[in-house]
Design a protein around this motif. Structure first.
Motif, PDB file in Angstrom:
ATOM      1  N   GLU A 189      38.162 -72.660 -10.711  1.00 20.49           N
ATOM      2  CA  GLU A 189      38.168 -74.090 -11.024  1.00 20.49           C
ATOM      3  C   GLU A 189      38.837 -74.337 -12.369  1.00 20.49           C
ATOM      4  N   GLU A 190      38.553 -73.467 -13.326  1.00 22.93           N
ATOM      5  CA  GLU A 190      39.170 -73.587 -14.648  1.00 22.93           C
ATOM      6  C   GLU A 190      40.690 -73.457 -14.548  1.00 22.93           C
ATOM      7  N   ASN A 193      42.133 -76.571 -12.844  1.00 21.43           N
ATOM      8  CA  ASN A 193      42.131 -77.704 -13.774  1.00 21.43           C
ATOM      9  C   ASN A 193      43.259 -77.605 -14.796  1.00 21.43           C
ATOM     10  N   GLN A 194      43.521 -76.394 -15.284  1.00 27.17           N
ATOM     11  CA  GLN A 194      44.609 -76.204 -16.255  1.00 27.17           C
ATOM     12  C   GLN A 194      45.964 -76.416 -15.607  1.00 27.17           C
ATOM     13  N   GLN A 196      46.587 -78.391 -13.102  1.00 28.31           N
ATOM     14  CA  GLN A 196      46.754 -79.810 -12.774  1.00 28.31           C
ATOM     15  C   GLN A 196      47.031 -80.667 -13.996  1.00 28.31           C
ATOM     16  N   SER A 197      46.556 -80.205 -15.163  1.00 30.96           N
ATOM     17  CA  SER A 197      46.752 -81.024 -16.360  1.00 30.96           C
ATOM     18  C   SER A 197      48.070 -80.734 -17.035  1.00 30.96           C
TER      19      SER A 197
END
Length: 197
Positions: A189-190, A193-194, A196-197
């Motif tokens: 998940e981490e 998230n990275q 996607q940002s």
């Protein structure tokens, strides 16, 4: 100092970001998959050997009481049910391969976590209940030939061992397995998230 000459883009690029190592994460996933498959095969072999032994006892000892036969059947039924549902995880473990994206890895891990939670709550509970009733019924024929004192000791030791497994070893094993899978899910998940940002 003149604030108009600050290069924010350069400052942003110079900052150190703690990025998870993808290769390390994939290695951990591979180790998780390998350990899970090994555990699955060990369980299959152990429960198949136990079932074979129970059938051998039935054939060789020729129990007289119907309770003994019902106890053996319940024990075999408990193991067959557990192995049948546990083997359902085999295809899920095998679906994890090196060609998947991080999102696909994450989805597979979430599916595995849900299936394991179902195994650890419902199936394991039914397994212990069937096994407990089966063992108690099986032991009745042999305990009836003992004095009351030795029959109570025999049942007491057996029930104590089942209670230790239920209240100590089972929760410990569940917690250990949940920590492994939750740790992997958090890392993926981490990473997602990275990315996607």
């Amino acid at each position: 100092m003149d604030n108009n000459n600050i290069d924010f883009k350069d400052l942003w690029n110079k900052q150190t970001i703690n990025k998870p190592n993808i290769e390390d994460l994939l290695l951990r996933l591979k180790q998780f998959k390998k350990a899970s498959l090994r555990s699955l095969w060990k369980t299959n072999i152990l429960l198949a050997a136990t079932t074979t032994f129970m059938i051998f006892i039935w054939y060789y000892c020729q129990p007289e009481f119907i309770s003994t036969k019902i106890g053996i059947i319940l024990g075999i039924l408990a193991m067959a049910m557990y192995v049948g549902v546990y083997n359902g995880l085999l295809s899920t473990y095998k679906n994890i391969d090196s060609t998947q994206t991080n999102q696909e890895y994450l989805q597979q891990l979430i599916i595995i976590r849900k299936k394991e939670q179902y195994m650890q709550s419902r199936i394991l509970s039914w397994y212990f209940i069937l096994l407990l009733v089966g063992i108690c019924l099986y032991m009745y024929e042999y305990a009836s030939r003992m004095t009351v004192f030795y029959a109570l000791i025999t049942y007491g030791i057996t029930l104590l061992w089942i209670a230790i497994n239920w209240f100590y070893f089972r929760p410990k094993q569940i917690k250990k397995q949940q920590l492994k899978i939750n740790s992997l899910i958090e890392k993926f998940e981490e990473v997602n998230n990275q990315l996607q940002s």
